[in-house]
Design an enzyme around this catalytic site. Structure first.
Site, short mmCIF file in Angstrom:
data_model
loop_
_atom_site.label_atom_id
_atom_site.label_comp_id
_atom_site.label_asym_id
_atom_site.label_seq_id
_atom_site.Cartn_x
_atom_site.Cartn_y
_atom_site.Cartn_z
N GLU A 170 0.92 109.56 38.90
CA GLU A 170 2.04 110.21 39.59
C GLU A 170 2.28 111.62 39.07
OE1 GLU A 170 3.48 105.85 38.90
OE2 GLU A 170 2.08 107.27 37.97
N CYS A 176 6.88 104.22 36.36
CA CYS A 176 7.59 104.03 35.09
C CYS A 176 8.78 104.99 35.05
CB CYS A 176 6.64 104.29 33.93
SG CYS A 176 6.24 106.04 33.70
N CYS A 231 7.76 108.78 35.30
CA CYS A 231 7.30 109.21 36.62
C CYS A 231 8.42 109.17 37.65
CB CYS A 231 6.12 108.33 37.06
SG CYS A 231 4.67 108.55 36.00
N HIS A 261 -0.21 110.23 33.74
CA HIS A 261 -0.15 109.16 34.74
C HIS A 261 -0.53 109.73 36.10
CE1 HIS A 261 2.86 106.38 32.42
NE2 HIS A 261 1.87 106.82 31.65
#
Length: 151
Positions: free
Chosen positions: A55, A83, A86, A53
């Site tokens: 992040e 999410c 993260c 991701h």
């Protein structure tokens, strides 16, 4: 607020790069002492890695740039609410702030579904600001998924 918009616009540029690469258009930047120390976008498909991701990649870049796994004094700007993975990583990294664009009513972990950065049972809490350039961030995601359904 002007600074929040400037950094979120950079995160949006990263999200656009993700969309161009066929990735879910989420972009992130990490800012420390007023300077961007990390820029990233989703690379899940490219790397065949569910943890890639924006992040997570930005956390790794920022840790390298700062020479420390602790991101004290750093703020994450991301186009979509983080999410659970993260948000948890940001807590573990001791980030100072999370700023996101559009909420994620399905998997958001900064207040929508879960609220990991405010969880009192964890050893670090992070202030969260949501809704910065939310319409632009949401529009990019909606257009991406609309075009995917059309093909």
């Amino acid at each position: 607020m002007k600074e929040e918009i400037r950094f979120m616009e950079e995160a949006l540029r990263q999200a656009e790069r993700a969309a161009e690469a066929g990735e879910v258009p989420v972009g992130a930047v990490i800012v420390h002492d007023g300077k961007i120390v990390a820029r990233a976008h989703n690379q899940v498909e490219l790397l065949h890695d569910a943890t890639a991701h924006a992040e997570m990649i930005a956390i790794t870049q920022a840790s390298e740039a700062l020479g420390d796994w602790r991101l004290a004094g750093a703020a994450l700007y991301v186009t979509m609410e983080p999410c659970p993975m993260c948000a948890g990583a940001l807590v573990l990294a001791r980030a100072d702030r999370i700023v996101y664009g559009t909420a994620d009513p399905v998997a958001g972990a900064c207040g929508s579904v879960f609220d990991i950065p405010s969880e009192k049972r964890l050893n670090h809490r992070i202030p969260v600001t949501g809704g910065v350039l939310a319409q632009r961030c949401a529009a990019l995601l909606k257009e991406f998924f609309r075009s995917r359904r059309a093909t």
